[in-house]
Design an enzyme around this catalytic site. Structure first.
Site, PDB file in Angstrom:
ATOM      1  N   ASN A 195      -4.403   4.588   5.689  1.00 45.93           N
ATOM      2  CA  ASN A 195      -3.193   4.786   4.907  1.00 45.93           C
ATOM      3  C   ASN A 195      -3.320   6.081   4.124  1.00 45.93           C
ATOM      4  OD1 ASN A 195      -0.848   4.287   3.126  1.00 45.93           O
ATOM      5  ND2 ASN A 195      -1.010   2.177   3.863  1.00 45.93           N
ATOM      6  N   PRO A 222       2.356   1.828   7.005  1.00 50.75           N
ATOM      7  CA  PRO A 222       3.076   2.663   6.037  1.00 50.75           C
ATOM      8  C   PRO A 222       2.698   2.339   4.596  1.00 50.75           C
ATOM      9  CG  PRO A 222       4.572   1.721   7.663  1.00 50.75           C
ATOM     10  CD  PRO A 222       3.264   1.030   7.828  1.00 50.75           C
ATOM     11  N   CYS A 223       2.750   3.339   3.739  1.00 49.74           N
ATOM     12  CA  CYS A 223       2.525   3.138   2.303  1.00 49.74           C
ATOM     13  C   CYS A 223       3.863   2.789   1.671  1.00 49.74           C
ATOM     14  CB  CYS A 223       1.941   4.384   1.650  1.00 49.74           C
ATOM     15  SG  CYS A 223       1.570   4.169  -0.112  1.00 49.74           S
ATOM     16  N   GLN A 224       3.959   1.578   1.142  1.00 50.53           N
ATOM     17  CA  GLN A 224       5.203   1.098   0.564  1.00 50.53           C
ATOM     18  C   GLN A 224       4.913   0.416  -0.768  1.00 50.53           C
ATOM     19  OE1 GLN A 224       5.686  -1.234   4.205  1.00 50.53           O
ATOM     20  NE2 GLN A 224       7.695  -0.308   4.479  1.00 50.53           N
ATOM     21  N   TYR A 284       4.175  -2.809  -2.438  1.00 49.15           N
ATOM     22  CA  TYR A 284       3.669  -4.069  -1.902  1.00 49.15           C
ATOM     23  C   TYR A 284       3.906  -5.260  -2.824  1.00 49.15           C
ATOM     24  CZ  TYR A 284       1.435  -0.815   1.226  1.00 49.15           C
ATOM     25  OH  TYR A 284       1.215   0.189   2.126  1.00 49.15           O
TER      26      TYR A 284
END
Length: 452
Positions: free
Chosen positions: A138, A95-97, A99
């Site tokens: 991603n 998932p793109c979160q 970071y």
């Protein structure tokens, strides 16, 4: 080198299908070229049935850790990464979160990522298992996130790889640019240990040195799988990554372009254009030719609230009825109406139109997890047999992602074969990757592994 794989955030098995060229129901029973020794799939939003994991297990069975326990459906943050069997290729679509790290430290040693940020589970796996090769996927906004500190998140990822002794190549790839059936843009990351034969060859330690330009344009992993137009070497921008992830998390800003390589802690990046002149697949080529169940067709009174040619609605003089606003014409059309901000200020909200009926002679638009819902992003198409307007079937969404037809139809739940609900099937495809791209990458991966 043995073709052994660990698949994190496995979903319904897109990487596994791509690596093993699984294109039809007959292929599930064939001996796989790449042996998956362990995988992980856990969906925190699923309170009852873990449908993605159940679908994966239905097709491929489960895997066990080195203690003989099945932890494949555990929260990956709770899994002891040292218990994962050894493997040579780590894959996953994570998932793109955000970071950012939990605290600022002068070095990365002992650094803890914020809870719930799944990149740190990948980092833990790298630390524990030290795989020679890594292939990740991603959304392309990863390169630019977060909005207030552009490039920080991707910089953290590159620095984590650097600290573990990897070189990294990346490329943003739109599947439709290479002839495939969906306009889906994703960033792929290929990392390799600096002591592999491939890394030695890329670094030029056994012959004339390859430059960053050589790797990006012609010699690297993505260049071999997905050719690009030539570019001026002077356009490449370089940036040294700070040591200390805490400092990087606080201060790093950089504009990562759609292609690049990180070597010895220096990122080289340049904007590239695809080079492709082959066959091009379309949405229409994947649609069902025969009878489609009535449940997918849209009733006439839900299509239009006014003349079919209308694409705009101006509600600044008063809102339309609830019935009108629940038509596809309205939700996909341009609109303008008054809204109130949280402070009570009233303003005019507006948005532009999107095509109401998707064109069958072009690739599909990007599928999202909301596919099939009453949403601007949902595909609606003209049925080939009847000419009526309808939603995509689950089988059509599978083909758009390059999966075998009916890949998500069945699941194995508590030892019993059950059918996955249609809404869930379309959700799974919105979450998946374009399998065809992995098939193209597999050809290059196989060559690399054969030389190791």
């Amino acid at each position: 080198m043995e073709k052994t794989v660990c698949e994190l955030f496995a979903g319904v098995g897109g990487f596994r299908c791509g690596l093993n060229d699984i294109t039809s129901a007959d292929d599930y029973n064939k001996k796989e070229k790449w042996e998956t020794v362990w995988f992980s799939q856990w969906e925190p939003a699923e309170k009852k049935t873990q449908y993605a994991h159940a679908c994966y297990v239905y097709h491929f069975g489960s895997c066990y850790d080195i203690d003989g326990n099945d932890t494949t459906n555990y929260d990956i943050e709770e899994v002891d990464k040292c218990k994962i069997p050894d493997f040579n290729l780590l894959v996953g679509g994570f998932p793109c979160q955000d970071y950012s790290v939990a605290s600022t430290l002068s070095t990365s040693k002992g650094l803890e990522g914020k809870k719930g940020i799944l990149w740190w589970s990948i980092r833990e796996t790298l630390e524990a298992k030290q795989p020679p090769f890594v292939l990740l996927e991603n959304v392309d906004r990863l390169l630019k996130s977060p909005a207030k500190q552009r490039g920080r998140d991707f910089g953290i990822i590159l620095a984590c790889f650097r600290d573990e002794g990897y070189t990294v190549e990346w490329r943003v790839i739109n599947a439709a640019d290479y002839g495939y059936q969906q306009r889906r843009r994703r960033v792929f990351i290929f990392a390799y240990k600096n002591d592999t034969k491939y890394a030695v060859r890329m670094a030029g330690k056994d012959k004339d040195c390859f430059s960053a330009s050589d790797i990006i344009s012609s010699e690297g992993f993505f260049a071999k799988a997905f050719p690009i137009e030539t570019f001026d070497d002077k356009r490449i921008v370089a940036k040294e990554l700070p040591y200390g992830l805490g400092d990087l998390s606080e201060h790093f800003v950089f504009c990562f372009e759609n292609a690049g390589v990180m070597m010895d802690g220096v990122a080289y990046t340049v904007k590239t254009s695809p080079k492709y002149d082959g066959e091009r697949r379309t949405l229409g080529g994947l649609m069902d030719e025969g009878d489609v169940a009535e449940e997918y067709f849209i009733p006439e009174d839900r299509l239009y609230y006014t003349v079919p040619e209308a694409t705009h609605s101006d509600e600044t003089g008063g809102r339309l009825s609830s019935e009108a606003r629940h038509t596809w014409q309205y939700i996909k059309g341009a609109k303008k109406y008054y809204r109130k901000a949280s402070n009570g200020h009233e303003y005019v909200y507006s948005e532009g139109p999107v095509p109401m009926i998707d064109e069958s002679d072009k690739p599909a638009r990007t599928m999202l997890t909301s596919e099939g819902n009453f949403s601007r992003t949902t595909h609606i198409v003209r049925d080939k047999q009847t000419g009526r307007i309808r939603l995509l079937t689950p089988e059509e969404t599978e083909r758009i992602q390059g999966f075998p037809t009916n890949h998500t139809k069945y699941c194995l739940v508590d030892g019993e074969v059950v059918q996955m609900p249609g809404k869930k099937r379309r959700f799974m495809m919105g979450n998946a990757l374009v399998v065809d791209l992995i098939k193209d990458m597999e050809k290059v991966l196989s060559d690399i592994f054969e030389e190791e």
